[in-house]
Design a protein around this motif. Structure first.
Motif, PDB file in Angstrom:
ATOM      1  N   ALA A 257       5.378  -2.086  14.645  1.00 11.25           N
ATOM      2  CA  ALA A 257       4.118  -3.307  15.157  1.00 11.25           C
ATOM      3  C   ALA A 257       3.588  -3.406  13.994  1.00 11.25           C
ATOM      4  O   ALA A 257       3.292  -5.324  14.116  1.00 11.25           O
ATOM      5  N   VAL A 258       3.175  -3.194  13.570  1.00  9.84           N
ATOM      6  CA  VAL A 258       2.551  -3.600  12.163  1.00  9.84           C
ATOM      7  C   VAL A 258       3.377  -4.040  11.104  1.00  9.84           C
ATOM      8  O   VAL A 258       2.852  -4.915  11.042  1.00  9.84           O
ATOM      9  N   GLY A 259       4.539  -3.392  10.842  1.00 11.36           N
ATOM     10  CA  GLY A 259       5.371  -4.573  10.499  1.00 11.36           C
ATOM     11  C   GLY A 259       5.562  -5.822  10.519  1.00 11.36           C
ATOM     12  O   GLY A 259       5.519  -7.336   9.786  1.00 11.36           O
ATOM     13  N   THR A 260       5.814  -6.126  11.873  1.00  6.99           N
ATOM     14  CA  THR A 260       6.101  -7.363  12.918  1.00  6.99           C
ATOM     15  C   THR A 260       4.983  -8.189  12.513  1.00  6.99           C
ATOM     16  O   THR A 260       5.386  -9.174  12.697  1.00  6.99           O
ATOM     17  N   LEU A 261       3.475  -7.755  12.824  1.00  5.38           N
ATOM     18  CA  LEU A 261       2.903  -7.955  12.560  1.00  5.38           C
ATOM     19  C   LEU A 261       2.061  -8.731  11.374  1.00  5.38           C
ATOM     20  O   LEU A 261       2.185 -10.382  11.179  1.00  5.38           O
ATOM     21  N   ILE A 262       2.518  -8.135  10.427  1.00  5.93           N
ATOM     22  CA  ILE A 262       2.086  -8.583   8.827  1.00  5.93           C
ATOM     23  C   ILE A 262       3.673  -9.719   8.544  1.00  5.93           C
ATOM     24  O   ILE A 262       3.458 -10.586   8.118  1.00  5.93           O
ATOM     25  N   LEU A 263       5.056  -9.633   9.284  1.00  2.26           N
ATOM     26  CA  LEU A 263       5.897 -10.960   9.057  1.00  2.26           C
ATOM     27  C   LEU A 263       5.826 -11.829   9.278  1.00  2.26           C
ATOM     28  O   LEU A 263       5.800 -12.992   9.713  1.00  2.26           O
ATOM     29  N   LEU A 264       4.889 -11.950  10.468  1.00  3.05           N
ATOM     30  CA  LEU A 264       4.744 -13.372  12.060  1.00  3.05           C
ATOM     31  C   LEU A 264       3.116 -13.505  11.109  1.00  3.05           C
ATOM     32  O   LEU A 264       4.014 -14.718  10.943  1.00  3.05           O
ATOM     33  N   ASN A 265       2.333 -12.951  10.426  1.00  4.76           N
ATOM     34  CA  ASN A 265       1.325 -14.098   9.607  1.00  4.76           C
ATOM     35  C   ASN A 265       2.132 -14.428   8.041  1.00  4.76           C
ATOM     36  O   ASN A 265       1.353 -15.640   7.915  1.00  4.76           O
ATOM     37  N   GLY A 266       3.020 -13.931   7.585  1.00  2.00           N
ATOM     38  CA  GLY A 266       3.659 -14.904   6.858  1.00  2.00           C
ATOM     39  C   GLY A 266       4.205 -15.441   7.091  1.00  2.00           C
ATOM     40  O   GLY A 266       4.738 -16.837   5.780  1.00  2.00           O
ATOM     41  N   LEU A 267       5.203 -15.521   7.723  1.00  8.28           N
ATOM     42  CA  LEU A 267       6.634 -16.146   7.815  1.00  8.28           C
ATOM     43  C   LEU A 267       5.844 -17.408   8.079  1.00  8.28           C
ATOM     44  O   LEU A 267       6.438 -18.564   8.140  1.00  8.28           O
ATOM     45  N   ILE A 268       4.615 -16.802   9.450  1.00  9.28           N
ATOM     46  CA  ILE A 268       4.499 -19.030   9.656  1.00  9.28           C
ATOM     47  C   ILE A 268       3.846 -19.886   8.256  1.00  9.28           C
ATOM     48  O   ILE A 268       4.284 -20.665   9.130  1.00  9.28           O
ATOM     49  N   GLY A 269       3.933 -19.295   7.412  1.00  6.28           N
ATOM     50  CA  GLY A 269       3.619 -20.060   6.592  1.00  6.28           C
ATOM     51  C   GLY A 269       4.697 -20.844   6.170  1.00  6.28           C
ATOM     52  O   GLY A 269       3.937 -21.912   5.800  1.00  6.28           O
ATOM     53  N   VAL A 270       6.251 -20.630   6.493  1.00  6.79           N
ATOM     54  CA  VAL A 270       7.261 -21.449   6.333  1.00  6.79           C
ATOM     55  C   VAL A 270       7.040 -22.254   6.671  1.00  6.79           C
ATOM     56  O   VAL A 270       7.360 -24.098   6.545  1.00  6.79           O
ATOM     57  N   VAL A 271       6.422 -22.363   8.649  1.00  5.02           N
ATOM     58  CA  VAL A 271       5.582 -24.019   8.573  1.00  5.02           C
ATOM     59  C   VAL A 271       5.048 -24.264   8.222  1.00  5.02           C
ATOM     60  O   VAL A 271       4.857 -25.305   8.351  1.00  5.02           O
ATOM     61  N   SER A 272       4.112 -24.047   8.490  1.00 11.10           N
ATOM     62  CA  SER A 272       2.565 -24.407   8.190  1.00 11.10           C
ATOM     63  C   SER A 272       2.952 -25.274   6.879  1.00 11.10           C
ATOM     64  O   SER A 272       1.779 -26.277   6.417  1.00 11.10           O
ATOM     65  N   THR A 273       2.981 -24.843   5.613  1.00 11.25           N
ATOM     66  CA  THR A 273       3.246 -25.266   4.843  1.00 11.25           C
ATOM     67  C   THR A 273       3.295 -26.727   4.424  1.00 11.25           C
ATOM     68  O   THR A 273       2.890 -27.841   3.872  1.00 11.25           O
ATOM     69  N   PRO A 274       4.827 -26.666   4.822  1.00 10.73           N
ATOM     70  CA  PRO A 274       5.883 -28.263   5.037  1.00 10.73           C
ATOM     71  C   PRO A 274       4.448 -29.473   5.830  1.00 10.73           C
ATOM     72  O   PRO A 274       3.942 -30.026   5.703  1.00 10.73           O
ATOM     73  N   VAL A 275       3.865 -28.776   7.061  1.00  7.35           N
ATOM     74  CA  VAL A 275       3.397 -29.702   7.776  1.00  7.35           C
ATOM     75  C   VAL A 275       1.818 -30.247   7.693  1.00  7.35           C
ATOM     76  O   VAL A 275       1.640 -31.212   7.397  1.00  7.35           O
ATOM     77  N   GLY A 276       1.155 -29.292   6.695  1.00  7.79           N
ATOM     78  CA  GLY A 276       0.267 -29.339   5.675  1.00  7.79           C
ATOM     79  C   GLY A 276       0.507 -30.800   5.040  1.00  7.79           C
ATOM     80  O   GLY A 276      -0.646 -31.827   4.609  1.00  7.79           O
ATOM     81  N   GLY A 277       1.641 -30.278   3.783  1.00  7.50           N
ATOM     82  CA  GLY A 277       2.151 -31.974   2.875  1.00  7.50           C
ATOM     83  C   GLY A 277       2.178 -33.184   4.451  1.00  7.50           C
ATOM     84  O   GLY A 277       2.102 -34.275   3.657  1.00  7.50           O
ATOM     85  N   ILE A 278       3.387 -33.514   5.214  1.00  4.17           N
ATOM     86  CA  ILE A 278       3.524 -34.237   6.315  1.00  4.17           C
ATOM     87  C   ILE A 278       2.388 -34.638   6.522  1.00  4.17           C
ATOM     88  O   ILE A 278       1.599 -36.012   6.783  1.00  4.17           O
ATOM     89  N   VAL A 279       1.024 -34.119   6.820  1.00  5.64           N
ATOM     90  CA  VAL A 279      -0.016 -34.754   7.519  1.00  5.64           C
ATOM     91  C   VAL A 279      -0.684 -35.893   6.208  1.00  5.64           C
ATOM     92  O   VAL A 279      -1.156 -36.513   6.259  1.00  5.64           O
ATOM     93  N   SER A 280      -1.196 -34.572   5.233  1.00  5.06           N
ATOM     94  CA  SER A 280      -1.848 -35.633   3.915  1.00  5.06           C
ATOM     95  C   SER A 280      -0.582 -37.326   3.838  1.00  5.06           C
ATOM     96  O   SER A 280      -1.624 -38.403   3.439  1.00  5.06           O
ATOM     97  N   ASP A 281       0.521 -36.754   4.096  1.00  6.32           N
ATOM     98  CA  ASP A 281       1.517 -38.192   3.381  1.00  6.32           C
ATOM     99  C   ASP A 281       1.244 -38.909   4.448  1.00  6.32           C
ATOM    100  O   ASP A 281       0.892 -40.095   4.366  1.00  6.32           O
ATOM    101  N   ARG A 282       0.984 -38.579   5.776  1.00  5.74           N
ATOM    102  CA  ARG A 282       1.253 -39.841   6.550  1.00  5.74           C
ATOM    103  C   ARG A 282      -0.807 -40.110   6.583  1.00  5.74           C
ATOM    104  O   ARG A 282      -0.870 -41.310   6.808  1.00  5.74           O
TER     105      ARG A 282
END
Length: 414
Positions: A257-282
């Motif tokens: 469970a600890v490994g899964t929670l840490i994985l979720l915490n890190g992998l969401i960055g794969v999505v949020s990093t480009p989203v932050g860039g998209i918002v700034s471009d808009r």
């Protein structure tokens, strides 16, 4: 296909290969955390001493980024990338044969120079106009958490069969292949792109590399505010990871469970990093103001979410795996979403040549946060309790909010 269409297609190939290189580098380095038990046994050291390797890596990253940023304008990315990646690969190969741990720490410092965020971001930024630069850097830097996640899985499967020494060598070989591919595919951007002013309405926000007056980045308030924001970025992330695992174990979660929670915490960055860039471009496209667009994007899509997420963790995580997962996702979303805007802004303001120097200075400042946070936050959490640790990590993100809100007023005098 027209020349313009060829350029438009090719820039995505440049982004792709630089992203793959960055992912491979971070995949290689993530093996360190997975190999900690074997490293402790091999060198007969405590976890604290073994994790000094991470501090030396960050020190090499921040100092290396500063030096590389200055060398880019003088020697070009090909020479600088070649030197630092050769040093990275030699250090990676030498670590398994190091006679003692102090030598390993020196080699980890050298490896830190191979975290080529400044170089890859500068290459990618030079190929993309300002209205696409945020998403380009968002995708590029989204490969960092992706590489770390993949590296954890790959290392976890290689270690039992090959041991930590051979695992390091295998991953170094993968990086070497990616470096060669990068040289074969990446080229210098045409001048009409790399020296393009971002928006006609705000031409005073940007200086071309052909400008007769080179701006002094050390006397530019915007650069120091970007440095403060990136310092908060590093402080929150490295401070959080310094005690996150221990905290989750105290709540009674099993290792899986600890490994899964840490994985979720890190992998969401794969999505949020480009989203932050998209918002700034808009925002750039709608407002014509690159400085405000990047600043407000990193504040409201990034730092504010990270602060709220950090402060929610001690209230939600004890209530069960579901709410703990929600807290991990919210907290993990925030900081990566700041990377695209922050990486784009130096080139937005100064052009690729001076922008590389500015981004190097920003990462030099940031590195201090990455070195201080694991020691300070862990000590505060162990001395005064988990709530204090989470308050401090959230406070770092909140200071990032303040820096971002002030940033638009710090218009460079170019």
């Amino acid at each position: 296909m027209t020349a313009r269409e060829n350029i438009s297609s090719y820039r995505w190939a440049v982004l792709g290969i630089n992203g793959i290189l960055l992912a491979a580098v971070y995949m290689s380095l993530s093996s360190w955390a997975v190999a900690v038990p074997e490293l402790k046994e091999y060198f007969n050291l405590s976890s604290t001493y073994i994790m000094l390797g991470s501090a030396f890596l960050i020190a090499g990253y921040s100092i290396g980024s500063y030096v590389e940023g200055h060398l880019l304008a003088k020697y070009g990315w090909r020479k600088v990338l070649g030197i630092v990646m050769l040093a990275f690969l030699l250090a990676s190969v030498a670590i398994p044969y190091a006679p003692n741990y102090p030598v390993v720490l020196l080699l980890r410092f050298i490896q830190g120079w191979g975290l080529v965020v400044v170089i890859t971001s500068n290459v990618v930024s030079s190929w993309f106009p300002v209205r696409q630069r945020g998403i380009a850097n968002g995708i590029l830097l989204g490969m960092v958490p992706g590489g770390v996640a993949i590296g954890g899985v790959v290392s976890g499967n290689l270690l039992p069969s090959f041991g930590w020494q051979n695992t390091f060598l295998i991953l170094a070989a993968i990086v070497a292949v990616c470096v060669i591919l990068n040289y074969l595919i990446s080229k210098d951007a045409p001048l009409e792109i790399s020296e393009q002013k971002p928006v006609e309405q705000e031409t005073e926000v940007v200086v071309n590399d052909i400008s007769p007056k080179k701006p002094n980045i050390y006397r530019t308030a915007a650069v120091w505010l970007m440095g403060l924001a990136m310092f908060c970025n590093f402080f929150q992330v490295y401070g959080m990871y310094s005690f996150l695992g221990d905290y989750l174990y105290t709540l009674g979660f099993a290792p899986v469970a600890v490994g899964t929670l840490i994985l979720l915490n890190g992998l969401i960055g794969v999505v949020s990093t480009p989203v932050g860039g998209i918002v700034s471009d808009r925002i750039v496209s709608s407002s014509g103001n690159a400085l405000k667009a990047r600043a407000y994007s990193m504040v409201f899509v990034g730092f504010l979410v990270a602060a709220i997420g950090s402060w929610l963790v001690p209230f939600l995580a004890p209530l069960g795996f579901g709410l703990a997962s929600l807290a991990m996702i919210i907290m993990g979303w925030g900081i990566p979403a700041t990377n695209g805007p922050l990486a784009s802004l130096p080139v937005d303001l100064f052009g690729p040549k001076v922008g590389g120097e500015a981004f190097g200075l920003v990462l030099l400042i940031a590195g201090a946060g990455g070195i201080i946070a694991p020691i300070f936050v862990t000590w505060m959490a162990s001395t005064f309790g988990w709530y204090v640790g989470w308050f401090i990590t959230g406070a770092a993100a909140a200071i990032g909010v303040i820096a971002g809100l002030i940033l638009p007023a710090a218009k460079p005098d170019l």
